[in-house]
Design a protein around this motif. Sequence first.
Motif, PDB file in Angstrom:
ATOM      1  N   VAL A  18       0.860  -1.172   0.000  1.00 56.87           N
ATOM      2  CA  VAL A  18       0.000   0.000   0.000  1.00 56.87           C
ATOM      3  C   VAL A  18       0.899   1.226   0.000  1.00 56.87           C
ATOM      4  O   VAL A  18       1.604   1.467   0.970  1.00 56.87           O
ATOM      5  N   ALA A  19       0.896   1.979  -1.117  1.00 59.21           N
ATOM      6  CA  ALA A  19       1.831   3.089  -1.231  1.00 59.21           C
ATOM      7  C   ALA A  19       1.099   4.343  -1.622  1.00 59.21           C
ATOM      8  O   ALA A  19       0.009   4.299  -2.137  1.00 59.21           O
ATOM      9  N   GLY A  20       1.692   5.488  -1.435  1.00 54.81           N
ATOM     10  CA  GLY A  20       1.147   6.746  -1.875  1.00 54.81           C
ATOM     11  C   GLY A  20       1.775   7.867  -1.087  1.00 54.81           C
ATOM     12  O   GLY A  20       2.047   7.710   0.092  1.00 54.81           O
ATOM     13  N   ALA A  21       1.946   8.993  -1.730  1.00 55.94           N
ATOM     14  CA  ALA A  21       2.632  10.087  -1.064  1.00 55.94           C
ATOM     15  C   ALA A  21       1.687  11.066  -0.402  1.00 55.94           C
ATOM     16  O   ALA A  21       2.101  11.889   0.383  1.00 55.94           O
ATOM     17  N   LEU A  22       0.385  11.022  -0.716  1.00 52.04           N
ATOM     18  CA  LEU A  22      -0.515  12.043  -0.211  1.00 52.04           C
ATOM     19  C   LEU A  22      -1.863  11.448   0.085  1.00 52.04           C
ATOM     20  O   LEU A  22      -2.364  10.634  -0.668  1.00 52.04           O
ATOM     21  N   THR A  23      -2.445  11.788   1.170  1.00 58.96           N
ATOM     22  CA  THR A  23      -3.817  11.395   1.474  1.00 58.96           C
ATOM     23  C   THR A  23      -4.717  12.579   1.223  1.00 58.96           C
ATOM     24  O   THR A  23      -4.467  13.657   1.720  1.00 58.96           O
ATOM     25  N   ALA A  24      -5.813  12.338   0.444  1.00 58.33           N
ATOM     26  CA  ALA A  24      -6.837  13.355   0.306  1.00 58.33           C
ATOM     27  C   ALA A  24      -8.115  12.745   0.820  1.00 58.33           C
ATOM     28  O   ALA A  24      -8.584  11.763   0.294  1.00 58.33           O
ATOM     29  N   CYS A  25      -8.658  13.265   1.882  1.00 54.71           N
ATOM     30  CA  CYS A  25      -9.837  12.658   2.483  1.00 54.71           C
ATOM     31  C   CYS A  25     -10.648  13.736   3.150  1.00 54.71           C
ATOM     32  O   CYS A  25     -10.438  14.908   2.912  1.00 54.71           O
ATOM     33  N   GLU A  26     -11.569  13.330   4.021  1.00 55.03           N
ATOM     34  CA  GLU A  26     -12.395  14.301   4.685  1.00 55.03           C
ATOM     35  C   GLU A  26     -11.734  14.769   5.973  1.00 55.03           C
ATOM     36  O   GLU A  26     -12.368  15.074   6.946  1.00 55.03           O
ATOM     37  N   GLN A  27     -10.385  14.748   5.980  1.00 55.23           N
ATOM     38  CA  GLN A  27      -9.580  15.464   6.959  1.00 55.23           C
ATOM     39  C   GLN A  27      -8.379  16.050   6.234  1.00 55.23           C
ATOM     40  O   GLN A  27      -8.358  16.125   5.022  1.00 55.23           O
ATOM     41  N   GLN A  28      -7.356  16.463   6.993  1.00 52.05           N
ATOM     42  CA  GLN A  28      -6.186  17.068   6.382  1.00 52.05           C
ATOM     43  C   GLN A  28      -5.307  15.997   5.740  1.00 52.05           C
ATOM     44  O   GLN A  28      -5.344  14.836   6.136  1.00 52.05           O
ATOM     45  N   PRO A  29      -4.459  16.377   4.732  1.00 54.75           N
ATOM     46  CA  PRO A  29      -3.530  15.413   4.145  1.00 54.75           C
ATOM     47  C   PRO A  29      -2.587  14.826   5.186  1.00 54.75           C
ATOM     48  O   PRO A  29      -2.143  15.515   6.101  1.00 54.75           O
ATOM     49  N   MET A 201     -19.992   9.243  -1.508  1.00 54.93           N
ATOM     50  CA  MET A 201     -18.713   8.861  -0.916  1.00 54.93           C
ATOM     51  C   MET A 201     -17.783   8.240  -1.945  1.00 54.93           C
ATOM     52  O   MET A 201     -16.577   8.497  -1.933  1.00 54.93           O
ATOM     53  N   VAL A 202     -18.329   7.447  -2.863  1.00 56.43           N
ATOM     54  CA  VAL A 202     -17.502   6.847  -3.912  1.00 56.43           C
ATOM     55  C   VAL A 202     -16.980   7.926  -4.861  1.00 56.43           C
ATOM     56  O   VAL A 202     -15.789   7.964  -5.202  1.00 56.43           O
ATOM     57  N   THR A 203     -17.865   8.817  -5.277  1.00 55.87           N
ATOM     58  CA  THR A 203     -17.476   9.845  -6.244  1.00 55.87           C
ATOM     59  C   THR A 203     -16.520  10.857  -5.623  1.00 55.87           C
ATOM     60  O   THR A 203     -15.547  11.298  -6.266  1.00 55.87           O
ATOM     61  N   HIS A 204     -16.751  11.224  -4.380  1.00 57.04           N
ATOM     62  CA  HIS A 204     -15.883  12.193  -3.699  1.00 57.04           C
ATOM     63  C   HIS A 204     -14.459  11.657  -3.559  1.00 57.04           C
ATOM     64  O   HIS A 204     -13.493  12.338  -3.951  1.00 57.04           O
ATOM     65  N   GLU A 205     -14.323  10.449  -3.015  1.00 55.62           N
ATOM     66  CA  GLU A 205     -12.975   9.921  -2.784  1.00 55.62           C
ATOM     67  C   GLU A 205     -12.268   9.594  -4.099  1.00 55.62           C
ATOM     68  O   GLU A 205     -11.061   9.786  -4.224  1.00 55.62           O
ATOM     69  N   THR A 206     -13.012   9.114  -5.097  1.00 60.93           N
ATOM     70  CA  THR A 206     -12.413   8.898  -6.411  1.00 60.93           C
ATOM     71  C   THR A 206     -12.001  10.220  -7.032  1.00 60.93           C
ATOM     72  O   THR A 206     -10.966  10.312  -7.714  1.00 60.93           O
ATOM     73  N   GLY A 207     -12.778  11.262  -6.768  1.00 60.93           N
ATOM     74  CA  GLY A 207     -12.419  12.592  -7.263  1.00 60.93           C
ATOM     75  C   GLY A 207     -11.065  13.039  -6.765  1.00 60.93           C
ATOM     76  O   GLY A 207     -10.282  13.651  -7.497  1.00 60.93           O
ATOM     77  N   GLY A 211      -7.416  13.970  -8.847  1.00 66.60           N
ATOM     78  CA  GLY A 211      -6.738  15.256  -8.726  1.00 66.60           C
ATOM     79  C   GLY A 211      -7.559  16.414  -8.205  1.00 66.60           C
ATOM     80  O   GLY A 211      -7.090  17.559  -8.221  1.00 66.60           O
ATOM     81  N   HIS A 212      -8.762  16.167  -7.717  1.00 69.13           N
ATOM     82  CA  HIS A 212      -9.625  17.244  -7.245  1.00 69.13           C
ATOM     83  C   HIS A 212      -9.468  17.466  -5.745  1.00 69.13           C
ATOM     84  O   HIS A 212      -9.396  16.510  -4.964  1.00 69.13           O
ATOM     85  N   GLY A 213      -9.454  18.727  -5.335  1.00 65.58           N
ATOM     86  CA  GLY A 213      -9.398  19.086  -3.924  1.00 65.58           C
ATOM     87  C   GLY A 213     -10.775  19.417  -3.383  1.00 65.58           C
ATOM     88  O   GLY A 213     -11.783  19.313  -4.087  1.00 65.58           O
ATOM     89  N   HIS A 214     -10.819  19.843  -2.140  1.00 64.28           N
ATOM     90  CA  HIS A 214     -12.091  20.144  -1.498  1.00 64.28           C
ATOM     91  C   HIS A 214     -12.665  21.473  -1.990  1.00 64.28           C
ATOM     92  O   HIS A 214     -11.937  22.377  -2.397  1.00 64.28           O
ATOM     93  N   GLU A 215     -14.003  21.554  -1.913  1.00 61.86           N
ATOM     94  CA  GLU A 215     -14.720  22.747  -2.358  1.00 61.86           C
ATOM     95  C   GLU A 215     -15.751  23.145  -1.306  1.00 61.86           C
ATOM     96  O   GLU A 215     -16.101  22.359  -0.421  1.00 61.86           O
ATOM     97  N   LEU A 216     -16.243  24.377  -1.434  1.00 61.27           N
ATOM     98  CA  LEU A 216     -17.188  24.946  -0.488  1.00 61.27           C
ATOM     99  C   LEU A 216     -18.581  25.034  -1.091  1.00 61.27           C
ATOM    100  O   LEU A 216     -18.747  25.043  -2.321  1.00 61.27           O
ATOM    101  N   CYS A 217     -19.573  25.125  -0.238  1.00 61.99           N
ATOM    102  CA  CYS A 217     -20.950  25.342  -0.681  1.00 61.99           C
ATOM    103  C   CYS A 217     -21.045  26.699  -1.375  1.00 61.99           C
ATOM    104  O   CYS A 217     -20.649  27.724  -0.810  1.00 61.99           O
ATOM    105  N   PRO A 218     -21.582  26.759  -2.588  1.00 61.45           N
ATOM    106  CA  PRO A 218     -21.641  28.034  -3.310  1.00 61.45           C
ATOM    107  C   PRO A 218     -22.807  28.930  -2.915  1.00 61.45           C
ATOM    108  O   PRO A 218     -22.897  30.070  -3.380  1.00 61.45           O
ATOM    109  N   GLY A 219     -23.720  28.434  -2.066  1.00 62.16           N
ATOM    110  CA  GLY A 219     -24.845  29.266  -1.655  1.00 62.16           C
ATOM    111  C   GLY A 219     -25.949  28.444  -1.029  1.00 62.16           C
ATOM    112  O   GLY A 219     -26.177  27.285  -1.409  1.00 62.16           O
ATOM    113  N   ALA A 220     -26.629  29.004  -0.070  1.00 64.65           N
ATOM    114  CA  ALA A 220     -27.692  28.293   0.643  1.00 64.65           C
ATOM    115  C   ALA A 220     -28.756  27.788  -0.323  1.00 64.65           C
ATOM    116  O   ALA A 220     -29.199  28.516  -1.224  1.00 64.65           O
TER     117      ALA A 220
END
Length: 266
Positions: A18-29, A201-207, A211-220
């Motif tokens: 199990v290898a990889g240099a960076l974790t992208a998840c629902e916490q910090q790398p 959850m599948v689409t987010h983590e695969t994203g 190469g995609h990072g986290h994003e914010l809600c664009p409006g209520a």
Amino acid sequence: MPETAGRAAAVAVLALAVAGALTACEQQPVAAPAAGPVVMAIGEATSVPPPPAEAAPVTQAAPVEVAITFPRTGSGQWMFTPGSDEVAGKSGKLMRYRIALETDIDGVGPATFAKAIRGILGDPRGWTGGGEWRLQQVGPGDDADFTIYLATPASRDKLCGGTADGYTSCRNGSNVVLNVARWANAVPGYGAPLDVYRQYMVTHETGHRLGHGHELCPGAGRPAPVMEQQTLGLHGCVPNPWPFPNGKSYAGPSGEYDDPIPAGDS
């Protein structure tokens, strides 16, 4: 999720680093783990012999949803599902992925789970919708760009590295790690059916793997970008599991919220 009828015997045992240099998840790398689990490849029967001619007809009830059960700490043994000839997407770079389930998880049929993952990653509202990517599930012995794990909470922590939380899912290098606690129970107050959360959850983590990072809600009241950390909070948006929900790219401002991670594995 109901078990499928045919499971064949294990056909191979191999070691996976199990290898990889960076974790992208629902916490910090965080840093990648140093070693990986032992894995088994499984298949399923290709045919079922017909019943004897003299057997009386059997009336079958409609399929019943099977409860998903799992320990907090699993064995670290993995069932890898066979590959598929299906290629999702019509253009773009081909990314191959494997699918593995921890053996301690009950109520999730490997073939059924693999079909669900292929359906999510192959949905035209998903990552293939923009023409940049094609996605194909391959077998345990094939070259792959990433592996999707369905893991118990403690194994999630080992595969994700960093601070253990037992709650979120993550992407760590070439590992896309789905916490079975979230697959089984989603999150409180999500506001959408379980299937929608699973798509998210599948689409987010695969994203993250793409190469995609986290994003914010664009409006209520607007749909949440799929790369918003919807597990931890919607911040006025409504659930959305797709990057191309109406055939067009949909995203929010880059960034992430400082949301606390709930305790526990439920």
